[in-house]
Design a protein around this motif. Sequence first.
Motif, PDB file in Angstrom:
ATOM      1  N   PHE A 106       0.831  -1.189   0.000  1.00  0.00           N
ATOM      2  CA  PHE A 106       0.000   0.000   0.000  1.00  0.00           C
ATOM      3  C   PHE A 106       0.871   1.248   0.000  1.00  0.00           C
ATOM      4  CE2 PHE A 106      -2.663  -3.318   1.570  1.00  0.00           C
ATOM      5  CZ  PHE A 106      -3.948  -3.005   1.153  1.00  0.00           C
ATOM      6  N   SER A 107       0.383   2.325  -0.620  1.00  0.00           N
ATOM      7  CA  SER A 107       1.057   3.629  -0.615  1.00  0.00           C
ATOM      8  C   SER A 107       0.376   4.497   0.429  1.00  0.00           C
ATOM      9  CB  SER A 107       0.926   4.303  -1.975  1.00  0.00           C
ATOM     10  OG  SER A 107       1.533   3.528  -2.967  1.00  0.00           O
ATOM     11  N   PHE A 108       1.180   5.008   1.366  1.00  0.00           N
ATOM     12  CA  PHE A 108       0.640   5.793   2.472  1.00  0.00           C
ATOM     13  C   PHE A 108       0.947   7.275   2.288  1.00  0.00           C
ATOM     14  CE2 PHE A 108       0.845   1.566   4.155  1.00  0.00           C
ATOM     15  CZ  PHE A 108      -0.264   1.472   4.977  1.00  0.00           C
ATOM     16  N   SER A 109      -0.002   8.106   2.684  1.00  0.00           N
ATOM     17  CA  SER A 109       0.169   9.551   2.685  1.00  0.00           C
ATOM     18  C   SER A 109       0.883   9.948   3.972  1.00  0.00           C
ATOM     19  CB  SER A 109      -1.199  10.233   2.620  1.00  0.00           C
ATOM     20  OG  SER A 109      -1.063  11.610   2.842  1.00  0.00           O
ATOM     21  N   GLU A 110       1.608  11.042   3.925  1.00  0.00           N
ATOM     22  CA  GLU A 110       2.261  11.564   5.131  1.00  0.00           C
ATOM     23  C   GLU A 110       1.229  12.135   6.097  1.00  0.00           C
ATOM     24  OE1 GLU A 110       5.562  11.435   6.007  1.00  0.00           O
ATOM     25  OE2 GLU A 110       5.720  10.117   4.271  1.00  0.00           O
ATOM     26  N   LYS A 111       0.110  12.622   5.555  1.00  0.00           N
ATOM     27  CA  LYS A 111      -0.930  13.236   6.378  1.00  0.00           C
ATOM     28  C   LYS A 111      -1.908  12.175   6.877  1.00  0.00           C
ATOM     29  CE  LYS A 111      -0.923  17.737   4.197  1.00  0.00           C
ATOM     30  NZ  LYS A 111      -1.716  18.782   3.581  1.00  0.00           N
ATOM     31  N   LYS A 112      -2.392  12.380   8.094  1.00  0.00           N
ATOM     32  CA  LYS A 112      -3.412  11.492   8.648  1.00  0.00           C
ATOM     33  C   LYS A 112      -4.778  11.936   8.147  1.00  0.00           C
ATOM     34  CE  LYS A 112      -0.874   9.796  12.470  1.00  0.00           C
ATOM     35  NZ  LYS A 112      -1.016   8.975  13.633  1.00  0.00           N
ATOM     36  N   VAL A 113      -5.688  10.983   8.045  1.00  0.00           N
ATOM     37  CA  VAL A 113      -7.055  11.230   7.624  1.00  0.00           C
ATOM     38  C   VAL A 113      -7.955  10.818   8.780  1.00  0.00           C
ATOM     39  CG1 VAL A 113      -8.854  10.640   5.956  1.00  0.00           C
ATOM     40  CG2 VAL A 113      -6.462  10.750   5.214  1.00  0.00           C
ATOM     41  N   GLN A 114      -8.732  11.750   9.316  1.00  0.00           N
ATOM     42  CA  GLN A 114      -9.591  11.490  10.472  1.00  0.00           C
ATOM     43  C   GLN A 114      -8.782  10.898  11.631  1.00  0.00           C
ATOM     44  OE1 GLN A 114     -13.336   9.410   9.635  1.00  0.00           O
ATOM     45  NE2 GLN A 114     -13.004   9.786   7.462  1.00  0.00           N
ATOM     46  N   GLY A 115      -7.529  11.276  11.753  1.00  0.00           N
ATOM     47  CA  GLY A 115      -6.669  10.780  12.817  1.00  0.00           C
ATOM     48  C   GLY A 115      -6.058   9.422  12.541  1.00  0.00           C
ATOM     49  N   ALA A 116      -6.346   8.842  11.391  1.00  0.00           N
ATOM     50  CA  ALA A 116      -5.875   7.495  11.054  1.00  0.00           C
ATOM     51  C   ALA A 116      -4.767   7.542   9.999  1.00  0.00           C
ATOM     52  CB  ALA A 116      -7.030   6.652  10.532  1.00  0.00           C
ATOM     53  N   ARG A 117      -3.956   6.508   9.983  1.00  0.00           N
ATOM     54  CA  ARG A 117      -2.957   6.314   8.929  1.00  0.00           C
ATOM     55  C   ARG A 117      -3.650   5.493   7.846  1.00  0.00           C
ATOM     56  NH1 ARG A 117       1.223   2.029   8.492  1.00  0.00           N
ATOM     57  NH2 ARG A 117       2.757   2.798   7.002  1.00  0.00           N
ATOM     58  N   VAL A 118      -3.690   6.055   6.623  1.00  0.00           N
ATOM     59  CA  VAL A 118      -4.441   5.415   5.548  1.00  0.00           C
ATOM     60  C   VAL A 118      -3.540   5.187   4.343  1.00  0.00           C
ATOM     61  CG1 VAL A 118      -6.429   5.621   3.999  1.00  0.00           C
ATOM     62  CG2 VAL A 118      -6.572   6.510   6.324  1.00  0.00           C
ATOM     63  N   GLY A 119      -3.590   3.968   3.812  1.00  0.00           N
ATOM     64  CA  GLY A 119      -2.841   3.621   2.607  1.00  0.00           C
ATOM     65  C   GLY A 119      -3.792   3.183   1.508  1.00  0.00           C
TER      66      GLY A 119
ATOM     67  N   ARG B 223      -9.151   5.225  17.020  1.00  0.00           N
ATOM     68  CA  ARG B 223     -10.420   5.148  17.751  1.00  0.00           C
ATOM     69  C   ARG B 223     -11.669   5.134  16.875  1.00  0.00           C
ATOM     70  NH1 ARG B 223      -9.235  10.790  18.723  1.00  0.00           N
ATOM     71  NH2 ARG B 223     -10.948  11.966  17.869  1.00  0.00           N
ATOM     72  N   ARG B 224     -11.727   5.927  15.815  1.00  0.00           N
ATOM     73  CA  ARG B 224     -12.942   5.992  14.999  1.00  0.00           C
ATOM     74  C   ARG B 224     -12.567   6.398  13.581  1.00  0.00           C
ATOM     75  NH1 ARG B 224     -17.517  10.541  15.038  1.00  0.00           N
ATOM     76  NH2 ARG B 224     -15.620  11.722  14.837  1.00  0.00           N
ATOM     77  N   TYR B 225     -13.211   5.740  12.605  1.00  0.00           N
ATOM     78  CA  TYR B 225     -12.986   6.088  11.207  1.00  0.00           C
ATOM     79  C   TYR B 225     -14.308   5.943  10.465  1.00  0.00           C
ATOM     80  CZ  TYR B 225     -10.558   6.686   6.811  1.00  0.00           C
ATOM     81  OH  TYR B 225     -10.134   7.192   5.607  1.00  0.00           O
ATOM     82  N   LYS B 226     -14.702   6.990   9.737  1.00  0.00           N
ATOM     83  CA  LYS B 226     -15.959   6.981   8.989  1.00  0.00           C
ATOM     84  C   LYS B 226     -15.706   6.587   7.534  1.00  0.00           C
ATOM     85  CE  LYS B 226     -18.554  10.401  11.589  1.00  0.00           C
ATOM     86  NZ  LYS B 226     -19.416  11.579  11.508  1.00  0.00           N
ATOM     87  N   LEU B 227     -16.599   5.763   7.005  1.00  0.00           N
ATOM     88  CA  LEU B 227     -16.571   5.343   5.609  1.00  0.00           C
ATOM     89  C   LEU B 227     -17.967   5.543   5.025  1.00  0.00           C
ATOM     90  CD1 LEU B 227     -14.625   2.121   6.368  1.00  0.00           C
ATOM     91  CD2 LEU B 227     -13.819   3.823   4.752  1.00  0.00           C
ATOM     92  N   TYR B 228     -18.066   5.465   3.704  1.00  0.00           N
ATOM     93  CA  TYR B 228     -19.344   5.604   3.024  1.00  0.00           C
ATOM     94  C   TYR B 228     -19.345   4.679   1.820  1.00  0.00           C
ATOM     95  CZ  TYR B 228     -23.393   7.603   0.714  1.00  0.00           C
ATOM     96  OH  TYR B 228     -24.615   7.748   0.138  1.00  0.00           O
ATOM     97  N   THR B 229     -20.452   3.963   1.624  1.00  0.00           N
ATOM     98  CA  THR B 229     -20.579   3.166   0.418  1.00  0.00           C
ATOM     99  C   THR B 229     -22.028   3.076  -0.045  1.00  0.00           C
ATOM    100  OG1 THR B 229     -20.077   1.066  -0.663  1.00  0.00           O
ATOM    101  CG2 THR B 229     -20.758   0.935   1.640  1.00  0.00           C
TER     102      THR B 229
END
Length: 104
Positions: A18-31, A44-50
């Motif tokens: 996975f390629s990870f961004s330097e910035k956190k998204v909603q407090g999470a590390r996202v790749g 602690r919490r991460y919101k998604l939408y589908t």
Amino acid sequence: MKLCKIEAAGPLPAEEEFSFSEKKVQGARVGKRGETMLYIESPRRYKLYTDGADRVHILSGSGHFKWARGETPFAAGESFLAEQTGEYELNGACTCIVERAAKA
């Protein structure tokens, strides 16, 4: 609209794929891996939408999904199908891989 436990569908890609961004998204590390896979390390919490279908594979941690129809618990090693749920949340410190249905 449903969110239910499913059987894992074979081996999952490693974190290194996975390629990870330097910035956190909603407090999470996202790749990201391609257009359809996310690797999420959430404290602690991460919101998604589908509007389609997400397969969520919990690699570590535990907590619960919060969605329009209530709450569903999750734990490490479990996999879930979130189908046309709209917004849903992962509540709890966890690491997971989200496989999104390819857009037509």
